[in-house]
Write an enzyme that holds these catalytic residues in place. Sequence first.
Site, PDB file in Angstrom:
ATOM      1  N   LYS A 126       0.841  -1.215   0.000  1.00  0.00           N
ATOM      2  CA  LYS A 126       0.000   0.000   0.000  1.00  0.00           C
ATOM      3  C   LYS A 126       0.866   1.250   0.000  1.00  0.00           C
ATOM      4  O   LYS A 126       0.576   2.199  -0.736  1.00  0.00           O
ATOM      5  CB  LYS A 126      -0.909  -0.007   1.241  1.00  0.00           C
ATOM      6  N   GLU A 172      -2.694   9.202   8.088  1.00  0.00           N
ATOM      7  CA  GLU A 172      -3.492   9.978   7.125  1.00  0.00           C
ATOM      8  C   GLU A 172      -4.563  10.786   7.848  1.00  0.00           C
ATOM      9  O   GLU A 172      -4.981  10.415   8.952  1.00  0.00           O
ATOM     10  CB  GLU A 172      -4.204   9.046   6.135  1.00  0.00           C
ATOM     11  N   HIS A 205     -15.598  -4.499   5.706  1.00  0.00           N
ATOM     12  CA  HIS A 205     -14.731  -4.410   4.529  1.00  0.00           C
ATOM     13  C   HIS A 205     -15.060  -5.460   3.475  1.00  0.00           C
ATOM     14  O   HIS A 205     -14.281  -5.671   2.560  1.00  0.00           O
ATOM     15  CB  HIS A 205     -13.256  -4.502   4.940  1.00  0.00           C
ATOM     16  N   ARG A 237      -6.750  -7.268 -10.661  1.00  0.00           N
ATOM     17  CA  ARG A 237      -7.550  -8.435 -11.085  1.00  0.00           C
ATOM     18  C   ARG A 237      -8.876  -7.934 -11.639  1.00  0.00           C
ATOM     19  O   ARG A 237      -9.232  -6.767 -11.444  1.00  0.00           O
ATOM     20  CB  ARG A 237      -7.809  -9.335  -9.894  1.00  0.00           C
TER      21      ARG A 237
HETATM   22  C1  MV4 Z   1      -9.687   5.310   5.220  1.00  0.00           C
HETATM   23  C2  MV4 Z   1     -10.918   5.676   5.827  1.00  0.00           C
HETATM   24  C3  MV4 Z   1     -11.038   6.977   6.328  1.00  0.00           C
HETATM   25  N1  MV4 Z   1     -10.010   7.835   6.236  1.00  0.00           N
HETATM   26  N2  MV4 Z   1      -8.687   6.196   5.127  1.00  0.00           N
HETATM   27  C4  MV4 Z   1     -10.822   0.696   4.640  1.00  0.00           C
HETATM   28  C5  MV4 Z   1     -10.201  -0.356   3.847  1.00  0.00           C
HETATM   29  C6  MV4 Z   1      -9.036   0.242   3.210  1.00  0.00           C
HETATM   30  N3  MV4 Z   1      -9.091  -0.089   1.808  1.00  0.00           N
HETATM   31  C7  MV4 Z   1      -9.116   1.721   3.405  1.00  0.00           C
HETATM   32  N4  MV4 Z   1     -10.234   1.950   4.283  1.00  0.00           N
HETATM   33  C8  MV4 Z   1     -10.492   3.164   4.784  1.00  0.00           C
HETATM   34  N5  MV4 Z   1      -9.513   4.080   4.705  1.00  0.00           N
HETATM   35  C9  MV4 Z   1      -8.845   7.447   5.646  1.00  0.00           C
HETATM   36  N6  MV4 Z   1      -7.824   8.333   5.586  1.00  0.00           N
HETATM   37  C10 MV4 Z   1     -11.965   4.741   5.883  1.00  0.00           C
HETATM   38  C11 MV4 Z   1     -11.746   3.494   5.375  1.00  0.00           C
HETATM   39  C12 MV4 Z   1     -12.841   2.555   5.448  1.00  0.00           C
HETATM   40  C13 MV4 Z   1     -13.498   2.169   4.270  1.00  0.00           C
HETATM   41  C14 MV4 Z   1     -13.073   2.645   3.040  1.00  0.00           C
HETATM   42  C15 MV4 Z   1     -13.761   2.243   1.907  1.00  0.00           C
HETATM   43  C16 MV4 Z   1     -14.830   1.364   2.003  1.00  0.00           C
HETATM   44  C17 MV4 Z   1     -15.226   0.895   3.202  1.00  0.00           C
HETATM   45  C18 MV4 Z   1     -14.564   1.287   4.359  1.00  0.00           C
HETATM   46  C19 MV4 Z   1     -14.968   0.798   5.593  1.00  0.00           C
HETATM   47  C20 MV4 Z   1     -14.308   1.184   6.729  1.00  0.00           C
HETATM   48  C21 MV4 Z   1     -13.242   2.074   6.657  1.00  0.00           C
END
Ligand code: MV4
Length: 667
Positions: free
Chosen positions: A119, A203, A238, A294
């Site tokens: 990442k 972040e 997730h 993918r």
């Molecule tokens: C975040 C966020 C809020 N702020 N980054 C969750 C999985 C990973 N792919 C990144 N994720 C998140 N990153 C910042 N700076 C909230 C999430 C997150 C989320 C993001 C997309 C779809 C579903 C989610 C569920 C929980 C938290």
Amino acid sequence: MTRPIRTLLIANRGEIAVRVMRTARAMGLKTIAVYSEADARALHVESADEAYPIGPAPARESYLKIDAIIDAAQKSGADAIHPGYGFLSENAAFADACAAAGIVFVGPPASAIRAMGSKSAAKALMETAGVPLVPGYHGEDQDEALLAREAGRIGYPVLIKASAGGGGKGMKVVRAAGEFSEALASAKREARSAFGDDRVLVEKYLTKPRHIEVQVFADTHGNAVYLNERDCSIQRRHQKVVEEAPAPGMSAERRAAMGKAAVDAAKAVGYVGAGTVEFIAEGDHFFFMEMNTRLQVEHPVTEAITGQDLVEWQIRVARGETLPLTQADIPLIGHAIEVRLYAEDPDRDFLPQVGRLDHLVLPSGIPGVRVDSGVRAGDSVSIHYDPMIAKIIAAGADRAEAVGRMGAALAATEVVGLPTNRAFLQAIVAEPAFAAAELDTGFIERHRDTLLPGPAPVEPRALALAALHVLLDEARMSAQTADAADPFSPWGLAPGWRLNRSAFVDLTFADGAARIAVRAHYVPGGFHLDLPGGQLSVEGVMDDDGTLTARLDGVRLRARVVRSGQRLTVFAAGTERSLDHVDPRLASIEATGTAGRLVAPMPGTIIRVAVKAGDQVAKGDALVVVEAMKMEHTVAAPREGTVKSVRFAVGDLVDEGAELLVLEDAS
Ligand code: MV4
């Protein structure tokens, strides 16, 4: 320069394997399936031209076995391998193994897979490509004081993320400076134990983000395009639950800006093939989150709004052809929504379920509705793999039409044999906030009470339909028996008839530990039911598949009641409700047996005779099996003894109480 692909091996199972084969066949390719021992009779095996075993059920001994899959490709003469999603689809070593074996990997170069695997490395690459990132710090220096200063610069709340993490693992929200040190220590501990790497990034925390991802495609001639976006904000832990395209409220300008950023990201890693660039969006801002190398589960919604077959694109690009369309040619047609029908129990925290699909009806014939599934009725959902039963995709001219069609599709979906998330999906699609497109990643939590209401008492309508099913089934069985034994017997006409009293029969149902008594009075043309909550008149006819055309207090409706063992599942008006029919006669089988007289517990057909005169039997030995009410009832020896005589043969119809055989004390 293009390279021939004439035989395609699909290194996957379930719905994606069936789906890829569908396109490969349409392109005139020969299809090769691979299967584990658990999948020997699976749909994807039967859908292929040839199928090769690759090992025992556990994925790590079969679908994740690189050498077994390469070996199957070489044996079958496959010149390309499609990895689907999951399993080895983002495994750079597998991509390398295909190349080493001279087999085309239908996917990106291994280098791109590796580049997107970390990442923080991915974010660094995106930064150089000018792709917007969440304000934050993702440097190599992990000094605690520096990280704390960076958190202050970013501004609380902040999110600490494991650099090696993904899918939400190892994330810590920090709302104030005083909490930072402890949260950092905790995040590092978790990252070290989960990923063996305790590096973190910090972040700005977005409090109500949406997950918007852009489908990208690149060929080997330097072309790259985006095929619009998907909104996958409705997730649970997730795991995506609902995906749709395009993202509600997305302006053309923003679509172009996100599309350009996604294409820039793809070019930055030298991407080839189908890829997805995930963004997290809030307000007018969107930020790169990660890139998936993918074809994703949710690709059908993109296919629906662009009219493209993305697997065909993948195969063409793998052959070395140029992209089928230029950016200007890619349309955006209507709206599409996908839900994932899972064998999981929402009332038990979505615990995955295993078991046999005794009954499976997936939507068909609904305009704009597509179903991708890898199972059929009679198949079992295994503990070894993802318990997805099907993906249901509903497309329409606009979002409202797509939502309406999805509601109709879910209402027409019937699964018996194990719990599913169907009602949960139905509640999401019916939720006014969903219709209003109030989407963000907190949607399910915010509407938990209506989406997950928990077990409810049996509705009178469901109870009445279950009772009607039992009564009509009983009448049918009795009629069959009467016809066979004595076609003119009056007893076959009204089995509930009692001398000098109005004819009625008492039924008992079980809902968990609760017992529900229903008295059914025979009235001309139907029944009058005494239910716990009142009375209801019912009448109807039932087809062999359990479809009921019924009238309840004069209201006509169609329903289906499916019996699986003692369990009745009532499908009516798009709802489902299961309850058990407690048949006193079944409880008496044991009693009947111990009385020494081995009689038929109810009218039925002899389907097995396991003994003959003179046989010595032990207590519990199966003697005769009677099929009744679509169930098999084994009449077992109540004690040790010698079979003196057997009164019936396989195929005979027997009435309730008929003596099946005589057992003497052991000689
Ligand atoms: C975040 C966020 C809020 N702020 N980054 C969750 C999985 C990973 N792919 C990144 N994720 C998140 N990153 C910042 N700076 C909230 C999430 C997150 C989320 C993001 C997309 C779809 C579903 C989610 C569920 C929980 C938290």
